[in-house]
Design an enzyme around this catalytic site. Structure first.
Site, PDB file in Angstrom:
ATOM      1  N   ARG A  27       9.180  64.285  60.820  1.00 35.91           N
ATOM      2  CA  ARG A  27       9.559  64.402  59.415  1.00 35.91           C
ATOM      3  C   ARG A  27       9.843  65.860  59.060  1.00 35.91           C
ATOM      4  O   ARG A  27      10.759  66.179  58.310  1.00 35.91           O
ATOM      5  CB  ARG A  27       8.454  63.859  58.504  1.00 35.91           C
ATOM      6  N   TYR A  73      29.205  59.725  39.404  1.00 35.53           N
ATOM      7  CA  TYR A  73      28.800  58.546  40.172  1.00 35.53           C
ATOM      8  C   TYR A  73      27.739  57.753  39.404  1.00 35.53           C
ATOM      9  O   TYR A  73      26.785  58.315  38.862  1.00 35.53           O
ATOM     10  CB  TYR A  73      28.270  58.999  41.536  1.00 35.53           C
ATOM     11  N   ASP A 133      28.619  68.129  43.501  1.00 33.12           N
ATOM     12  CA  ASP A 133      28.694  66.954  44.362  1.00 33.12           C
ATOM     13  C   ASP A 133      30.095  66.935  44.973  1.00 33.12           C
ATOM     14  O   ASP A 133      31.086  66.687  44.283  1.00 33.12           O
ATOM     15  CB  ASP A 133      28.429  65.689  43.542  1.00 33.12           C
ATOM     16  N   LYS A 137      29.846  58.753  52.904  1.00 31.28           N
ATOM     17  CA  LYS A 137      31.266  58.559  52.626  1.00 31.28           C
ATOM     18  C   LYS A 137      32.131  59.307  53.641  1.00 31.28           C
ATOM     19  O   LYS A 137      32.066  59.044  54.831  1.00 31.28           O
ATOM     20  CB  LYS A 137      31.547  58.977  51.183  1.00 31.28           C
TER      21      LYS A 137
END
Length: 403
Positions: free
Chosen positions: A62, A114, A187, A212
């Site tokens: 992690r 978004y 973004d 994306k």
């Protein structure tokens, strides 16, 4: 010495050495005892230490992972950044960035954004005491007027989702930073690192839903954050480990592979997107087309000054009603009716009912996200086939008695 390439349609020249960096940065075979050319998938959750508290760079997966490390180095290079961090999703990245703030701080968010970002800020972050304001940041006077002493973060998308509005990143950065210690986040999901570098234009943080275009194969969910500030990087690296919203090594491997074809994919997306946009603009069954690569786009000149090209995102209003839009979408044969974007396959959706359904109707109406607004993610198929598919679906939607 590499010559600057001339970008088609008058956009900025592409960033030099982009494809080379995508293929080689962070991938050095010398880092592995096996000298593997392709970085291996490191599935181990824990790593042997030479002595108590003395590890060789990795202790728990992690906190850090060799496969993830390769990916983060590559993304940083493509963004022109010093640092990059990978997260389990775009919204995981958004959440982690938001944890830089405390109750009482204000976030100014682009109004056309978004749907998941809108939902997170309104229904989650606000419940933790953060003040959320939605502002049209494409108008810097409105942004400037919205900033208060409590403003600690400004969040913009450009192009916006789904209206493809272009925001002047450099102008926003100048407006935001004159007020002091405010973080400007861009973004960059729609543009990818290939078409736009927000950090070079003054942004503090560049983030992506890497799901994306950056990955480009619709098979990985991931978020990315790139930045140059050592202080911000240290804080975000601490939060990445403390919150734990990290991607799996296998997802990092797949994503790393996707980056290798980012340049050639984005070039084809631009070519196909432009062809589809021009076809739609000439079609009498279409009310309006929104594509920054078209001269008809109100911020076309800004896009050419700020970007090296455009992705395959095309938004348009079909003539008629909701029934016409639904019939069009159901009649498509190559375009798949589905959410998301940026993969090699072409997708189509109805934002008002799908990706932006969680946005309050009053806000959708104000933004023009109507029942006839259709968003296309134009893929890598033959452009002639895509235009033929759109043509037959438009005709089917407007056939007498079709609705």
């Amino acid at each position: 010495m590499q010559k600057k390439d001339v970008s088609p349609h008058g956009f900025l020249p592409r960033f030099q050495h982009f494809a080379t960096q995508a293929i080689h940065v962070g991938q050095e075979p010398e880092q592995w005892t096996s000298m593997a050319v392709v970085p291996p998938i490191s599935l181990s959750t824990t790593f042997k230490q030479g002595a108590p508290g003395r590890h060789s760079g990795f202790e728990y997966s992690r906190s850090g992972n060799p496969t993830r490390n390769c990916l983060e180095k590559a993304v940083a290079a493509l963004d022109g950044a010093k640092y990059s961090l990978a997260f389990a999703s775009g919204l995981a990245a958004t959440m982690t960035i938001t944890h830089l703030l405390k109750a009482g701080d204000q976030i100014i968010c682009m109004d056309d954004v978004y749907g998941g970002t809108n939902r997170y800020f309104r229904q989650v972050a606000a419940d933790f005491g953060l003040k959320i304001s939605f502002v049209d940041c494409s108008k810097t006077k409105l942004l400037d007027a919205a900033i208060t002493p409590e403003t600690k973060l400004v969040w913009i998308e450009t192009p916006t989702n789904p209206n493809l509005k272009i925001v002047d990143i450099a102008a926003c950065a100048q407006t935001v930073h004159k007020h002091g210690d405010i973080i400007l986040v861009v973004d960059n999901t729609f543009m990818s690192a290939y078409f736009q570098r927000p950090l070079a234009l003054g942004a503090d943080i560049c983030m992506y839903s890497g799901t994306k275009y950056m990955n480009g194969h619709s098979d990985v969910v991931m978020g990315l954050v790139s930045l140059n500030s050592e202080t911000l990087h240290s804080r975000l690296r601490f939060l990445q480990n403390s919150i734990g919203a990290v991607p799996s090594p296998f997802d990092c491997y797949l994503f790393n592979r996707g980056l290798k074809t980012l340049q050639i994919r984005m070039q084809k997306h631009f070519e196909n997107g432009m062809a589809v946009a021009q076809f739609l603009e000439s079609n009498p069954l279409v009310e309006k087309v929104i594509f920054p690569g078209l001269p008809s786009h109100p911020q076309h000149e800004l896009a050419k000054r700020q970007c090296t090209g455009c992705p395959g995102m095309v938004t348009f209003y079909i003539k008629g009603t909701l029934q016409h839009a639904e019939t069009f979408l159901k009649s498509l044969k190559l375009f798949t009716l589905a959410e998301s974007l940026g993969g090699y396959e072409s997708l189509a959706e109805l934002p008002a009912i799908m990706t932006h359904a969680s946005v309050p109707k009053s806000q959708r109406d104000a933004l023009g996200i109507s029942d006839t607004l259709i968003r296309l993610s134009v893929g890598l198929e033959d452009k002639e086939d895509l235009m033929e598919d759109i043509d037959q679906a438009l005709k089917a939607a407007h056939r007498p008695n079709a609705n």
